[in-house]
Enzyme design. Structure first.
Site, mmCIF file in Angstrom:
data_model
loop_
_atom_site.group_PDB
_atom_site.id
_atom_site.type_symbol
_atom_site.label_atom_id
_atom_site.label_comp_id
_atom_site.label_asym_id
_atom_site.label_seq_id
_atom_site.Cartn_x
_atom_site.Cartn_y
_atom_site.Cartn_z
ATOM 1 N N GLY A 250 0.823 -1.202 0.000
ATOM 2 C CA GLY A 250 0.000 0.000 0.000
ATOM 3 C C GLY A 250 0.854 1.247 0.000
ATOM 4 N N ARG A 251 0.322 2.293 -0.601
ATOM 5 C CA ARG A 251 1.057 3.556 -0.663
ATOM 6 C C ARG A 251 0.048 4.696 -0.589
ATOM 7 N NH1 ARG A 251 6.087 5.396 -2.735
ATOM 8 N NH2 ARG A 251 6.663 3.222 -3.105
ATOM 9 N N SER B 217 -0.442 9.198 0.746
ATOM 10 C CA SER B 217 0.170 10.518 0.646
ATOM 11 C C SER B 217 1.362 10.670 1.574
ATOM 12 C CB SER B 217 -0.869 11.593 0.975
ATOM 13 O OG SER B 217 -1.984 11.497 0.125
ATOM 14 N N TYR B 218 1.372 9.904 2.666
ATOM 15 C CA TYR B 218 2.376 10.136 3.693
ATOM 16 C C TYR B 218 3.388 9.004 3.856
ATOM 17 C CZ TYR B 218 -0.922 13.795 4.963
ATOM 18 O OH TYR B 218 -1.747 14.884 4.916
ATOM 19 N N GLY B 219 3.085 7.811 3.417
ATOM 20 C CA GLY B 219 4.020 6.718 3.649
ATOM 21 C C GLY B 219 3.725 5.502 2.802
ATOM 22 N N VAL C 4 3.445 1.110 2.937
ATOM 23 C CA VAL C 4 3.251 -0.065 3.794
ATOM 24 C C VAL C 4 3.786 -1.304 3.082
ATOM 25 C CG1 VAL C 4 1.587 -1.477 5.058
ATOM 26 C CG2 VAL C 4 1.196 0.980 4.819
ATOM 27 N N LYS D 166 5.078 -0.050 8.189
ATOM 28 C CA LYS D 166 4.743 1.235 7.575
ATOM 29 C C LYS D 166 5.917 2.192 7.716
ATOM 30 C CE LYS D 166 0.871 4.534 7.596
ATOM 31 N NZ LYS D 166 -0.428 4.831 8.268
ATOM 32 N N ASP E 10 -11.122 10.332 10.808
ATOM 33 C CA ASP E 10 -11.019 9.944 9.391
ATOM 34 C C ASP E 10 -11.513 8.518 9.188
ATOM 35 O OD1 ASP E 10 -10.480 10.334 6.699
ATOM 36 O OD2 ASP E 10 -8.377 9.762 6.862
#
Length: 403
Positions: free
Chosen positions: A12-13, A15-17, A19, A34, A229
């Site tokens: 997974g990708r 905006s911030y990092g 995984v 992560k 969120d």
């Protein structure tokens, strides 16, 4: 990293990092890892909020993602395991100063304008930054006993013995924080969108998911954590022989208030407008101060979408996702529920969406569940049930509708 964990593949990708799927070197246990690059103060603030919230939840609830450990990367092959209950002092300092502490001079010169804006934004967010204020107090306590970690001590004058003055080049380069690595439990079912939309509709499975999410949010609110969120992307699924086990994840936008829990959390106000369009409450859309009841609205959107299998495509995406909305006119223009209710608080939502009942979609929710959904999606936060009432009301509504 390879001495502690083995990275297998990216899963997974955002905006911030990024995984990764990985394994613990000693036990072979599968984990999700992560990586959060510490490139600017705004990102670092989100990372510290996520770390603070995940440490509070630890491994204490089956429906909240478990944090195994956290590592601080200070060099290409240098990792330091963070102690429980401690925040990385230099990262806290970066957030408070509005610039990345320890960054090379060239990088600081290139980022002067952006850092100026960051400092302005950071100052405006101090009203509801409970986590960082607490971290600042811990930083001050630590600096008393370990001042050399943050600043270069000044040498006292010594008239008897003169020494050459050290140049800047001779002084040791300050420790840099390149990234935070969060090691978490691995969920093999993907997120809630991937799991549910890749399978035929199943009412019993949907009811289980809804009840598990109730328990997760009740647990978080009792710890004083407002997620801010909640959406299907941030709910992960573990596949088990007894059915799916859902896990609330991604606490980057969360707020934690110590000493305030349960129903008291509804009196804790926040001001930062954040979240995802199709799940944000009306008061958040309107830029008003809001409470943990905004989480209940987000849950209401998710519950409605899960129970009726309502999906949408956000602008610029091709991946179908679960979410409820208001459809405007013949053009089919989709408006998030929160936005529509902010513009018209008297708007009557049509639950269930009867025109979407063609097979193989699941049967519509019954009258009791529809009433509960309308309460959760009320434009007024005071009408929405609190998290500690929600599970009992869901269970009662499902039981009543089953007869």
């Amino acid at each position: 990293m390879e001495e502690l964990y083995t990275l297998e593949r990216e899963v997974g990708r955002g905006s911030y990092g990024v995984v990764f799927e990985g394994h613990m070197a000693k036990t072979g246990q599968r984990v999700a890892i992560k990586r959060l690059p510490c490139s600017n103060p705004e990102c670092i603030e989100l990372y510290l909020q996520e770390l603070w919230a995940m440490r509070a939840t630890a491994k204490n609830h089956v429906n909240v993602i478990a944090l195994h450990s956290c590592l601080l990367q200070t060099g290409p092959r240098s990792l330091k395991r963070l102690k429980p209950g401690k925040l990385p002092v230099r990262l806290v300092e970066s957030v408070l100063k509005g610039r990345v502490v320890g960054a090379p001079q060239s990088q600081e010169m290139n980022d002067v304008q952006s850092n100026s804006q960051i400092r302005t934004n950071t100052a405006s967010r101090l009203k509801d930054r409970t986590n960082t204020v607490q971290a600042k107090a811990k930083l001050q306590d630590k600096s008393k006993s370990n001042t050399s970690d943050c600043t270069t001590p000044q040498r006292l004058p010594n008239r008897a013995r003169k020494r050459p003055v050290e140049t800047e080049e001779e002084q040791p380069e300050p420790l840099r924080c390149l990234a935070l690595w969060l090691v978490m439990e691995y969920c093999d079912g993907g997120d809630l969108n991937q799991y549910l939309l890749s399978r035929p509709p199943d009412a019993q499975r949907n009811h289980s998911v809804v009840q598990q999410l109730c328990r997760a949010v009740d647990f978080l609110h009792n710890l004083g954590i407002t997620h801010r969120d909640l959406k299907p992307d941030n709910v992960l699924v573990c596949v088990t022989p007894k059915g799916p086990v859902v896990k609330v994840a991604d606490f980057g936008l969360s707020k934690m208030t110590e000493g305030v829990a349960g129903s008291d959390l509804t009196r804790q106000h926040f001001s930062s407008t954040c979240g995802s369009d199709f799940y944000m409450a009306p008061e958040v859309w309107g830029g008003l101060s809001y409470t943990a009841q905004a989480d209940i609205f987000s849950l209401g959107v998710m519950f409605w979408a899960v129970l009726e299998r309502i999906t949408l495509l956000e602008e610029g995406t091709t991946q179908e996702q679960l979410g409820a909305y208001v459809c405007k006119g013949r053009s089919g223009w989709l408006i998030p529920l929160g936005e529509a209710l902010w513009e018209n608080s008297d708007l009557q939502l049509c639950i269930p969406m009867k025109f979407r009942r063609a097979p193989p979609l699941p049967p519509p929710p019954g009258p009791a569940m529809c009433t509960l959904l309308l309460d959760m999606l009320a434009s007024s936060p005071d009408v929405r049930p609190s998290a500690d009432q929600l599970e009992a009301r869901v269970r009662s509504a499902l039981k009543e509708d089953s007869h």
